[in-house]
Design a protein around this motif. Structure first.
Motif, PDB file in Angstrom:
ATOM      1  N   SER A  98       0.810  -1.223   0.000  1.00 54.46           N
ATOM      2  CA  SER A  98       0.000   0.000   0.000  1.00 54.46           C
ATOM      3  C   SER A  98       0.843   1.273   0.000  1.00 54.46           C
ATOM      4  N   ASN A  99       0.390   2.244  -0.809  1.00 57.30           N
ATOM      5  CA  ASN A  99       0.959   3.591  -0.778  1.00 57.30           C
ATOM      6  C   ASN A  99       0.073   4.553  -0.003  1.00 57.30           C
ATOM      7  N   TRP A 100      -0.970   4.008   0.636  1.00 58.05           N
ATOM      8  CA  TRP A 100      -1.924   4.840   1.361  1.00 58.05           C
ATOM      9  C   TRP A 100      -1.277   5.421   2.609  1.00 58.05           C
ATOM     10  N   PHE A 101      -1.465   6.700   2.832  1.00 55.11           N
ATOM     11  CA  PHE A 101      -0.959   7.338   4.045  1.00 55.11           C
ATOM     12  C   PHE A 101      -1.972   8.373   4.501  1.00 55.11           C
ATOM     13  N   LEU A 201      -5.546  13.723  20.052  1.00 54.58           N
ATOM     14  CA  LEU A 201      -4.125  13.500  19.829  1.00 54.58           C
ATOM     15  C   LEU A 201      -3.828  13.648  18.332  1.00 54.58           C
ATOM     16  N   LEU A 202      -2.896  14.515  17.988  1.00 55.66           N
ATOM     17  CA  LEU A 202      -2.488  14.637  16.591  1.00 55.66           C
ATOM     18  C   LEU A 202      -1.779  13.355  16.170  1.00 55.66           C
ATOM     19  N   HIS A 203      -2.254  12.749  15.068  1.00 61.43           N
ATOM     20  CA  HIS A 203      -1.677  11.488  14.630  1.00 61.43           C
ATOM     21  C   HIS A 203      -1.666  11.398  13.107  1.00 61.43           C
ATOM     22  N   ALA A 204      -0.747  10.569  12.606  1.00 61.79           N
ATOM     23  CA  ALA A 204      -0.572  10.376  11.168  1.00 61.79           C
ATOM     24  C   ALA A 204      -0.148   8.933  10.930  1.00 61.79           C
TER      25      ALA A 204
END
Length: 237
Positions: A98-101, A201-204
């Motif tokens: 996967s290239n999903w982000f 919560l900031l998340h990535a």
């Protein structure tokens, strides 16, 4: 499990990781049930980069007794006490190629059955026939999310990257992150473990680079009673 330590981490950092909530056999049972599910409904999304099931606990009800095993129920009770109920659920299957982000963000909306004009609730969005609305800040501050990992997950296959403590700063726009004072950490979670986090919560999540799958059951919990006529879309009693 050291309850005080995990409570302190949730307060200070906005997240904590707890291993061994699900056995390998329980994980295998969950995966088998998901694979048997009818994926023709609108709540299922399937591309080469992502397979997702919205309203997961409603769409695949056979998973419920396996998701809410004694270990998970005991963990939630010991950390948060009585009163919290599941109000939203999603299953994410991120394939090995996967290239999903996902870029940095906070989870600022909750899912409700119908749209209604209620003071303090807005703006609204709708996705795959699911209404979502931003509630007053105290609702988001009270809620928490449990992410059940069905695969070993690290920074190479989509473990969350977070900014510890950002959940204590209210609405925090990603474009205003001051990297001279903030620190990013990766949150690896072993298969059968869980990550508990606060919605603010900031998340990535990064692209996959090691060709390993990342399957996660994401469940949001709340003890808030929404003002009428609003109702949680997935409230489990």
């Amino acid at each position: 499990m050291n309850v005080v330590t995990h409570q302190q981490l949730l307060q200070a950092q906005g997240f904590t990781v707890i291993d061994d909530i699900f056995t390998n056999a329980e994980v295998a049972s969950l995966i088998a049930i998901i694979q048997r599910a009818d994926s023709s409904n609108d709540t299922f999304r399937k591309t080469k980069d992502l397979f997702a099931i919205r309203q997961f606990l409603k769409e695949v009800p056979d998973v419920v007794p396996f998701v809410f095993n004694d270990m998970l129920k005991d963990t939630i009770y010991r950390l948060f006490g009585d009163g919290y109920k599941p109000v939203k659920s999603i299953y994410f299957d991120k394939p090995g190629a996967s290239n999903w982000f996902v870029a940095y963000h906070q989870d600022l909306t909750v899912s409700v059955k119908e749209k209604a004009d209620v003071p303090g609730f807005g703006p609204w969005t709708v996705k795959q026939q699911q209404y979502a609305v931003q509630p007053p800040l105290p609702v988001l501050e009270s809620n928490f999310t449990v992410r059940i990992h069905l695969d070993d997950t690290d920074e190479h296959n989509g473990a969350l990257r977070v900014i510890p403590g950002s959940h204590n700063k209210g609405i925090y726009r990603p474009e205003t992150i001051d990297w001279s004072i903030e620190t990013e950490v990766s949150c690896p979670v072993p298969k059968g473990g869980i990550m508990i986090m606060r919605p603010l919560l900031l998340h990535a999540s990064s692209r996959t680079t090691n060709n390993h799958k990342r399957r996660v059951i994401h469940i949001e919990f709340s003890k808030e009673v929404l003002p009428a006529p609003l109702e949680w879309s997935e409230l489990m009693r």
